[in-house]
Write an enzyme that holds these catalytic residues in place. Structure first.
Site, PDB file in Angstrom:
ATOM      1  N   ASP A  22      31.041  55.994  83.299  1.00 56.06           N
ATOM      2  CA  ASP A  22      32.108  56.055  82.299  1.00 56.06           C
ATOM      3  C   ASP A  22      33.332  56.707  82.929  1.00 56.06           C
ATOM      4  OD1 ASP A  22      30.819  54.897  80.252  1.00 56.06           O
ATOM      5  OD2 ASP A  22      30.266  56.729  79.204  1.00 56.06           O
TER       6      ASP A  22
ATOM      7  N   ASP B 127      27.641  57.935  76.916  1.00 54.40           N
ATOM      8  CA  ASP B 127      27.734  59.003  75.923  1.00 54.40           C
ATOM      9  C   ASP B 127      27.624  58.493  74.496  1.00 54.40           C
ATOM     10  OD1 ASP B 127      30.103  57.688  75.746  1.00 54.40           O
ATOM     11  OD2 ASP B 127      31.388  59.384  76.223  1.00 54.40           O
TER      12      ASP B 127
ATOM     13  N   ASP C  26      25.257  53.093  73.857  1.00 56.27           N
ATOM     14  CA  ASP C  26      25.016  53.035  75.303  1.00 56.27           C
ATOM     15  C   ASP C  26      23.516  53.043  75.567  1.00 56.27           C
ATOM     16  OD1 ASP C  26      27.568  52.908  76.326  1.00 56.27           O
ATOM     17  OD2 ASP C  26      27.872  55.063  76.240  1.00 56.27           O
TER      18      ASP C  26
END
Length: 1171
Positions: A467, A786, A790
């Site tokens: 990310d 997060d 996901d």
């Protein structure tokens, strides 16, 4: 079934209720059982029950002596009273195995059982005095004893073997016990760190889940895993995933009118709200389920009588792909069966890379050991029979039978000791110690490991899909640029420069249209930065309000959360958030904020510098996107648009598309999230270590490219791909929308940035890379996440990293490792520890196999030529089991070094034993065999002592064989130092003092060896040695270090005959037949064992035993992962694309946006730039 059990438990509890508890219950307006019965209701039944029993949720709060707004007072006496009446929010864990149970498990090892039987037979025969014992006829081949006194010591060998077995069993049981204790401690730490937003005394605090009591008011939001049962007081667009309880994947909408009950163990997938806690711990839905799973046999039989056993069985068998409980369904039986079928159809889950290789290697070694063992026994027996009955011409008589049996037992024991030595008993222990040691140390490096095998898997990682927000960046967002009233401000504008009407709209929009849990608090230290609590994007906007000299809290006090008329919370499909308030005159105003491209598409008007609405046409939108949004994005800024809409009459709020349209644009702000200063260096280390880092983000592609360049993911003059989600899907899918692996294989090797991606895109990319066969080695992929959705990508990845700070509970549950600091550099440390685990196991293997090869050949050859093994059974047990336990402790606790990041990852297909290691194993084995055989056959002449060859059956120990044993052990001791290096390094002492455990083990083993030789006596078949004999043994042992340097001089490349060992299992070897077996895990070693070839070794593969505790730990930690089947709701950067660049060629100098913009027609306006 829940109601059946509740009634049963209710009766039990009522019997045990003390007068004091009854008195306390009267203090509250309802009992724990009334609340429990209420929480078993569903949807409309619950609404009806609430009205009939408690009138309303507000009245329920009064009965529970709590305020729906202020919460509990936090008075310790009140809290303790609530715990006594309604219970603690704690579910007792499953009782762990006792030490004696672990001892019994360790005794099940097949090799140890065989040794025990052999030792008992030997012990029994040593006390048996056969009639033919004194008959010389029976002993012409080899007399049994020399003196009567020596025969009395015959029992010692059998007793010593039993004693050694007892030590091994106790050591194994102690290790298992300490591991379980450690894992429970880790689980306890995870539970302690889990906190939840609770309102007490009108203040929102983060309270440890275990401290939540009935009557607490909890603030719930998207991504939360509910820690207790509760009733909804107020909710905004609240949708819950109850699949962990019901098995149904559809989200359940919660509201006071339709379904106000929220259950523990379920996930908040959308929206926010406030609940009053009504059941905790064993009385919550999670607690009831655990009670069901832990029910006594009589309870289960009662369930069978009620025809419900099928559901209980399905709950017990339901597993996720990771082998932890998933669908536990006290409510609906059919779904349980359906889920079980789904799990079975999915097929087995393959073991981790290292486990697969170790299992395979253990079986191969086991085969070789069994072959040598049987061959040794056959040679000894045949040699004895030929010598006795053919050459000596004796006949088998009844009086000689007991004597012959004694010989056969002795031969059998020798064969078993060869088997014991051949199998690397210390290997599972080395794996366990190495993993446990790494897990403990990784905690200090901000890696909280949930699944042990993730440690070693991370060492093989070839790709990291990361990310952006919070991982590569600081996640401390600040508004640095703004476009307000047709003016582009490159810095925060003065409030005097903004029209009052626009300023009021900006402040109201940001203050009201954000989660009230997001706030800016004063800095902890004087001179520090203000603390951001809650959603970081919203905090940056609240900070912008403060920069404009305004107070957002005053607005919130005027419009408390209860007065919000309607809230459209943020999710991945909307990519925006909207809040509706009702004005005093009966009209409505809706404030919206979100991804600038998404909001601007819905804007029909825009405010000019005077605060007057002007028409906003498509061409003007395109100009604004190009001149404002792209300019901000190219500087790495995230862009958020603020807008509003007024309604004179109330519309149908359910028609979301109609409501969220015809907006008026107020402003566009550019938010900066600086790159973490340590990230560029960490990414450079990854590149040097052969690991490809890819950024997967929902941000604008220009923003993503700018951040990737700052991080070092993209470098000047590199022709790597930067794609957005839409373009990525277009390139990899066929006309039917199916993902084509060959198309994906053409893209992923060059892909470095995937922008505007959805959770599905992330999952598709991860799955495609893992399944790909492009390149020399199969890829091992790590993923960070997060958001709630996901989950699928985190589960699919070989190692899933969840953010400890920004991550939702759902993401954490789906992960293998939690980054407690959300920092990318912690991932690099995990790589280093993972590689260290792998190397530690390889070091131990190099040492262990050298010992095994030499001991087996010595025992076999000695048995063939002298009809006795130079290394006795007890001596071999010391060398193989005790000393290898110490060696595993020494070699498995080597600390990692930066040098581990200088090589490329091994990958899935790399064998455990490289050709260099094979060279070391064979080279040292040759040296040791030459020494041992020299001492065996001419040692008595070199040292001028009596020969130990062909001694009587129970003869006393000889100096000859004691020297052989002592030299052998000392050679292993110094070879342990050589084993510290596995890649041909010359300096084997490098960093040795950084590992005090290694030094302690080496010293301790040497001292123990001195005691065994000098004091061990008959049990260890040793006798006293002179000082000169000791020095010669030591001199030969040190020769191992010199010989190691000689071996390193020989280039491995020239030794073409060397083979690798310990390969991973290929996909081709997993046959359809195996897949159809419905196994939970593919254990290829077990499959070979099932064929009946080497059933003796089922107990030898202790890796399974070592993993059992880990599975129990995983079961406890990840009890409710839930079925994550929806699209992800990421943060506000998940916005639609403006442009679709494909290849990103980064020039050395990226041109900065102009400080002034050419006046461009945007309807009635012109854009001005203020630097």
């Amino acid at each position: 079934m829940t109601s059946i059990l509740s009634g049963k438990l209710s009766k039990k509890k009522n019997v045990q209720t003390s007068p004091m508890t009854e008195e306390m219950e009267k203090y509250f307006g309802c009992t724990v059982w009334e609340l429990r019965k209420f929480m078993e209701c569903r949807s409309h039944e619950a609404v009806l029950h609430l009205r009939q029993q408690f009138r309303s949720v507000i009245h329920l709060c009064k009965l529970l002596k709590t305020s729906p707004v202020e919460g509990l007072s936090g008075d310790p006496v009140d809290l303790e009273r609530r715990r006594q009446v309604f219970g603690k929010n704690f579910i007792p864990p499953k009782k762990s195995k006792t030490f004696l149970e672990l001892v019994w498990e360790a005794l099940q090892d097949v090799t140890l059982i065989i040794l025990e039987v052999a030792a008992i037979v030997s012990l029994g025969l040593s006390f048996y005095r056969p009639p033919g014992e004194g008959n010389t006829e029976c002993q012409q081949n080899a007399p049994a004893v020399t003196e009567e006194g020596e025969a009395e010591t015959g029992w010692i060998e059998g007793a010593a073997i039993l004693f050694s077995v007892a030590i091994v069993v106790l050591v194994t049981a102690f290790n298992d016990w300490s591991k379980e204790k450690q894992f429970r401690g880790l689980q306890s730490r995870i539970e302690q760190e889990q906190k939840f937003s609770i309102i007490r005394n009108g203040q929102i605090i983060q309270l440890p889940v275990i401290e939540i009591v009935v009557g607490d008011i909890a603030q719930i939001k998207y991504g939360d895993l509910l820690p207790a049962d509760g009733v909804l007081i107020q909710g905004n667009d609240l949708k819950i995933d109850e699949s962990s309880l019901t098995g149904e994947s559809d989200l359940v909408k919660k509201s006071l009118e339709t379904d106000p009950l929220l259950l523990s163990g379920t996930h908040v997938m959308e929206g926010s709200g406030r609940i009053v806690v009504t059941a905790v711990g064993e009385h919550s839905q999670t607690g009831i389920i655990f009670s069901l799973l832990g029910a006594s046999e009589s309870d289960e039989q009662q369930v069978v009588k009620n025809g419900k056993q099928g559901a209980l069985e399905s709950r017990k068998k339901a597993k996720t792909a990771d082998g932890v409980p998933l669908e536990i369904q006290p409510l609906k039986i059919p779904e349980g069966v359906e889920e079980e079928e789904k799990k079975r159809r999915k097929g087995p889950k393959e073991k981790s890379v290292l486990q697969g290789k170790l299992t395979r290697l253990a079986v191969q070694i086991g085969k070789a050991g069994l072959f040598m063992s049987i061959l040794t026994v056959l040679v000894l027996v045949l040699s004895f029979l030929i010598n006795t009955f053919a050459l000596e011409g004796q006949s088998w008589t009844a009086k000689c039978t007991p004597v012959y049996i004694q010989y056969f037992v002795k031969f059998f024991i020798i064969g078993i000791t060869v088997l014991v030595v051949a199998v690397p008993e210390g290997l599972p222990l080395a794996v366990t110690i190495s993993l446990a040691y790494s897990v403990k140390k990784m905690m200090k490096d901000n890696n909280l490991v949930r699944h042990l095998d993730a440690c070693e898997t991370m060492g093989n990682a070839t790709a990291i899909c990361s990310d952006k927000t919070g991982t590569l960046t600081l996640n401390r967002m600040t508004v640095v640029q703004a476009f307000i009233g047709d003016i582009y401000y490159k810095t925060i504008p003065n409030p005097e420069d903004i029209a009052p009407s626009i300023l009021e709209l900006i402040v109201n929009n940001i203050s009201i249209n954000s989660a009230y849990t997001s706030k800016i608090l004063p800095p902890e230290k004087e001179g520090g930065l203000p603390r951001q609590v809650g959603n970081k994007t919203e905090c940056s906007l609240l900070g912008f309000v403060q920069d404009l000299k305004q107070d957002y809290q005053a607005i919130r006090n005027e419009v408390p959360e209860e007065k919000l008329y309607k809230v459209y919370t943020f999710n991945s499909s909307r990519k925006s958030m909207s809040t509706v308030i009702k004005n005093p005159d009966g009209t409505f105003r809706m404030y919206s904020k979100g991804a600038s491209e998404m909001i601007l598409k819905k804007c029909f008007w825009i405010l000019d510098r005077h605060g007057v609405s002007q028409s906003f046409k498509p061409k003007e939108r395109e100009s604004m996107a190009r001149l404002v949004i792209e300019k901000m994005a190219c500087e790495g800024l995230r862009t958020i648009c603020l807008a509003y809409r007024d309604f004179k009459v109330e519309p149908n709020w359910e028609k979301e598309n109609d409501v969220l349209s015809q907006l008026t644009c107020i402003a566009v702000v550019g938010i900066e999230d600086p790159v973490r200063p340590e990230v560029p260096e960490a990414i450079h280390k990854c590149k040097r270590a052969g690991i490809t880092v890819r950024m997967v983000t929902g941000d604008n592609i220009n923003t993503a490219r700018a951040i990737a360049t700052k991080c070092g993911i993209l470098s000047p003059h590199e022709n790597f791909l930067c794609l957005e989600g839409k373009e990525f899907n277009r390139m990899i899918r066929n006309e039917k929308g199916e993902v084509m692996q060959d198309r994906l294989d053409n893209i992923w090797p060059n892909l470095r940035v995937l922008a505007r991606s959805s959770p599905t895109d992330k999952h598709t990319l991860v799955k495609g890379i893992i399944d790909s066969t492009v390149g020399e080695h199969r890829q091992v992929v790590a993923v960070t996440g997060d958001g709630t959705n996901d989950g699928p990508a985190l589960k699919k990845a070989d190692v899933g990293f969840a953010m400890g700070i920004a991550g939702t509970d759902v993401a954490k549950e789906a992960s293998d490792i939690i980054l407690t600091d959300d920092n990318f550099t912690s991932i690099v440390k995990a790589v280093m520890w993972g590689r260290n685990v792998y190397d530690s196991i390889s070091k131990f293997l190099q040492f262990q196999l050298t010992v095994n090869v030499v001991a087996v050949i010595v025992a076999f050859t000695g048995a063939c030529f002298t009809q006795d093994s130079p290394l006795k059974a007890v001596q071999m047990l010391w060398v193989n089991l005790i000393m290898d336990t110490f060696a595993s402790l020494a070699l498995a606790t080597e600390p990692p070094t930066e040098a581990l990041l200088l090589r490329h990852p091994y990958g899935r297909d790399k064998p455990l034993i490289s050709r260099t290691m094979m060279k070391n194993i064979l080279g040292h084995a040759i040296f040791q065999l030459i020494i041992i055989f020299t001492l065996l056959f001419i040692g008595e002449k070199l040292f001028d002592i009596d020969s130990g060859r062909k001694t009587p059956l129970n003869a006393p120990p000889t100096q000859h064989y004691t020297i052989i044993f002592n030299t052998f052990v000392l050679m292993q001791l110094f070879n342990e130092i050589n084993a510290r290096k596995i890649h041909g390094e010359r300096n084997v002492f490098e960093g040795i003092f950084r590992n005090p455990i290694f030094c302690s083990v080496l010293t301790g083993t040497f001292i123990t060896q001195i005691l065994i030789v000098e004091c061990g006596g008959t049990p260890f078949s040793c006798t006293h040695l002179s000082m000169s004999q000791w020095f010669w043994c030591l001199f030969i042992g040190i020769g191992e270090l010199v010989w190691g340097q000689v071996i390193n001089t020989v280039p491995t490349a020239k030794l073409t005959f060397l083979k690798e060992a310990g390969h991973a299992t290929t996909h081709e070897e997993i046959t359809q037949k195996n897949l159809a077996m419905g196994l939970e895990e593919i254990d290829h070693g077990e499959m070979e064992l099932r064929r009946g070839q080497i059933l003796w070794f089922r107990g030898l593969n202790r890796i399974q035993t070592q993993i059992e505790v880990i599975n129990r730990f995983q079961m406890a930690v990840g009890s409710y992962p839930g079925a994550l089947r929806r699209q992800n709701a990421q943060s506000l950067q998940d916005i639609k694309v403006v442009s679709t660049p494909t290849f990103a060629t980064i020039s050395p100098e990226i041109s900065a946006p102009n400080t002034s913009l050419r006046a461009t027609s945007l309807g009635m306006q012109s854009i001005k730039s203020i630097p």
